[in-house]
Write an enzyme that holds these catalytic residues in place. Sequence first.
Site, PDB file in Angstrom:
ATOM      1  N   LYS A  49      13.264   6.472  16.459  1.00  9.90           N
ATOM      2  CA  LYS A  49      12.815   6.733  15.095  1.00  9.90           C
ATOM      3  C   LYS A  49      11.539   7.553  15.187  1.00  9.90           C
ATOM      4  CE  LYS A  49      14.263   2.249  13.363  1.00  9.90           C
ATOM      5  NZ  LYS A  49      13.727   0.919  13.218  1.00  9.90           N
ATOM      6  N   HIS A  69       6.017  -8.153  17.012  1.00  9.22           N
ATOM      7  CA  HIS A  69       5.663  -7.726  15.644  1.00  9.22           C
ATOM      8  C   HIS A  69       4.149  -7.728  15.418  1.00  9.22           C
ATOM      9  CE1 HIS A  69       9.752  -9.526  14.200  1.00  9.22           C
ATOM     10  NE2 HIS A  69       9.896  -8.225  14.341  1.00  9.22           N
ATOM     11  N   HIS A  88       6.652 -12.386   8.940  1.00  8.43           N
ATOM     12  CA  HIS A  88       7.371 -11.109   9.017  1.00  8.43           C
ATOM     13  C   HIS A  88       8.853 -11.451   9.136  1.00  8.43           C
ATOM     14  CE1 HIS A  88       7.932  -6.819  10.318  1.00  8.43           C
ATOM     15  NE2 HIS A  88       9.084  -7.372  10.658  1.00  8.43           N
ATOM     16  N   GLY A 106      14.832  -9.234  12.749  1.00  7.19           N
ATOM     17  CA  GLY A 106      14.088 -10.132  13.630  1.00  7.19           C
ATOM     18  C   GLY A 106      12.942 -10.692  12.817  1.00  7.19           C
ATOM     19  N   ARG A 156      19.834 -13.777  16.053  1.00  9.45           N
ATOM     20  CA  ARG A 156      19.189 -14.587  17.104  1.00  9.45           C
ATOM     21  C   ARG A 156      19.065 -16.030  16.631  1.00  9.45           C
ATOM     22  NH1 ARG A 156      14.667 -10.519  17.276  1.00  9.45           N
ATOM     23  NH2 ARG A 156      15.456  -8.818  18.564  1.00  9.45           N
ATOM     24  N   GLY A 183      11.733  -6.794   5.675  1.00 10.98           N
ATOM     25  CA  GLY A 183      12.803  -6.574   4.699  1.00 10.98           C
ATOM     26  C   GLY A 183      13.083  -7.779   3.823  1.00 10.98           C
ATOM     27  N   GLU A 243       9.595  -8.966   1.886  1.00 11.82           N
ATOM     28  CA  GLU A 243       9.161  -8.060   0.812  1.00 11.82           C
ATOM     29  C   GLU A 243      10.117  -8.053  -0.372  1.00 11.82           C
ATOM     30  OE1 GLU A 243       8.465  -4.120   2.460  1.00 11.82           O
ATOM     31  OE2 GLU A 243       7.432  -5.002   4.164  1.00 11.82           O
TER      32      GLU A 243
HETATM   33  P1  ADP Z   1      14.157  -4.912  11.005  1.00  8.01           P
HETATM   34  O1  ADP Z   1      13.752  -6.236  11.558  1.00  8.01           O
HETATM   35  O2  ADP Z   1      15.381  -4.348  11.658  1.00  8.01           O
HETATM   36  O3  ADP Z   1      13.017  -3.924  10.854  1.00  8.01           O
HETATM   37  P2  ADP Z   1      13.994  -5.118   8.110  1.00  8.01           P
HETATM   38  O4  ADP Z   1      12.576  -5.515   8.116  1.00  8.01           O
HETATM   39  O5  ADP Z   1      14.378  -3.819   7.516  1.00  8.01           O
HETATM   40  O6  ADP Z   1      14.668  -5.229   9.532  1.00  8.01           O
HETATM   41  O7  ADP Z   1      14.797  -6.290   7.340  1.00  8.01           O
HETATM   42  C1  ADP Z   1      16.174  -6.307   7.221  1.00  8.01           C
HETATM   43  C2  ADP Z   1      16.564  -7.554   6.432  1.00  8.01           C
HETATM   44  O8  ADP Z   1      15.984  -7.467   5.126  1.00  8.01           O
HETATM   45  C3  ADP Z   1      18.057  -7.718   6.254  1.00  8.01           C
HETATM   46  O9  ADP Z   1      18.428  -9.069   6.501  1.00  8.01           O
HETATM   47  C4  ADP Z   1      18.244  -7.406   4.790  1.00  8.01           C
HETATM   48  O10 ADP Z   1      19.323  -8.118   4.243  1.00  8.01           O
HETATM   49  C5  ADP Z   1      16.949  -7.893   4.196  1.00  8.01           C
HETATM   50  N1  ADP Z   1      16.760  -7.350   2.869  1.00  8.01           N
HETATM   51  C6  ADP Z   1      16.532  -6.066   2.508  1.00  8.01           C
HETATM   52  N2  ADP Z   1      16.500  -5.944   1.163  1.00  8.01           N
HETATM   53  C7  ADP Z   1      16.741  -7.184   0.657  1.00  8.01           C
HETATM   54  C8  ADP Z   1      16.854  -7.737  -0.653  1.00  8.01           C
HETATM   55  N3  ADP Z   1      16.728  -6.976  -1.720  1.00  8.01           N
HETATM   56  N4  ADP Z   1      17.087  -9.055  -0.772  1.00  8.01           N
HETATM   57  C9  ADP Z   1      17.221  -9.835   0.314  1.00  8.01           C
HETATM   58  N5  ADP Z   1      17.136  -9.386   1.571  1.00  8.01           N
HETATM   59  C10 ADP Z   1      16.903  -8.086   1.753  1.00  8.01           C
END
Ligand code: ADP
Length: 402
Positions: A14, A183, A211, A215, A244, A334, A337
């Site tokens: 990325k 993280h 976080h 993960g 996990r 994700g 937030e």
């Molecule tokens: P990574 O650890 O790969 O960086 P992210 O921080 O992007 O992942 O988080 C991904 C997770 O966030 C997924 O489980 C996704 O379902 C969840 N997620 C994203 N948007 C929403 C939402 N609106 N409601 C609930 N979960 C969400």
Amino acid sequence: MIILVLNCGSSSLKYQVLDMKGDNDYSLLAKGLVERIGDKVGILTHQVTGSDKYKIEKPIPDHTEGIKSVLNLLTDSQHGVLKSLKDIDAVGHRVAHGGEYFFCSVAVNEDVISKIEKCCELAPLHNPANLLGIRAVENLMPGTPQVAVFDTSFHQTMPDYAYMYAIPYEYYDKYKIRRYGFHGTSHKYVAQKACDFTGMDIDKSKIITCHLGNGSSITAVKNGKSVDTSMGFTPVEGVAMGTRCGNIDAGVITFLEEKEHLNASGINALLNKKSGLLGVSELSSDCRDIEEGAASGNAKAALAQEMLYYGIKKYIGSYAAAMGGLDMIVFTGGIGENSSITREQVCEGLEFLGVDFDKDANRGVRGKDAILTKKGSKVTVVAITTNEELVIARDTMNIVKK
Ligand code: ADP
């Protein structure tokens, strides 16, 4: 200062290009993703801020070729954002594991590279890829300063009684088996941002940062320093994650080894790829699917969800005890937030700690910073958006300036 941020994975990378004018004064020029490095056909998805995504499909045999393609695009007359590669002042790399060597981000030199190499054993999927990224930049942009920002370094302040495992001490001496945590860039960033947002003094605060993404990890941040964190020697420890397992009785592993005739790589796949939300729900690793499944009556999805909430709640309780109190809970990643139900369910029953949760304020908070507790709540709960690339760009700028 123009900074290229690189996050190299085993078969993907990325990138972001940021124009940094100050710690909080910056603009994102472009970002993208190279996937399927080493496959027959690789995919490069590039996006200039304010424009549509642009996709290229072609063989990308290795990281050097991947980075070369990115650099070509960045200086392309149609899709680029730079006149020439000389416009890039420095490159910041996300490096997964810094072992016990690195307490903070550092300028890359041969000594740093050899220490990152020594940590490859601790992060066999990630550190070698990070090193490929560093070497590729050396080849393609010789003389450009590079900075390494480690996922582990924020947690190097943990006391030994928090990071040691109660196995024979010789394995710490021999293999450096201990809790490292991950993280770190995100935990550090959101703890500070939450303090800025609420007017709390980080040097006099007890904060738990959650976080929660594919993960997930939870960190106890006391007076701005990480004093404990849920991920351990590897990212498999802690709360249940997308795939996990999180915490598990180690006895289950030896039991399954025998019953299912699994070797080390079979166990690894089981715990890292087939467990967590996916394993329990038998539906999906994605929190959105789990929420939908649970809402429409899927009992296993509902169970996976309950296990996640309960696991996070237990960490909050134990870290409040570890720090001797609690001022703030931060949700990020994700799930943290975006998922109001997760934040609400985790905070339910935490009144005894001083959490006066505001369900109305919480509802609908997605991808923005917000306070989720009522005025006067002893413990403040916040949702804070994380930005690991920004931290990497900031650290890179500040180190190169020095
Ligand atoms: P990574 O650890 O790969 O960086 P992210 O921080 O992007 O992942 O988080 C991904 C997770 O966030 C997924 O489980 C996704 O379902 C969840 N997620 C994203 N948007 C929403 C939402 N609106 N409601 C609930 N979960 C969400």
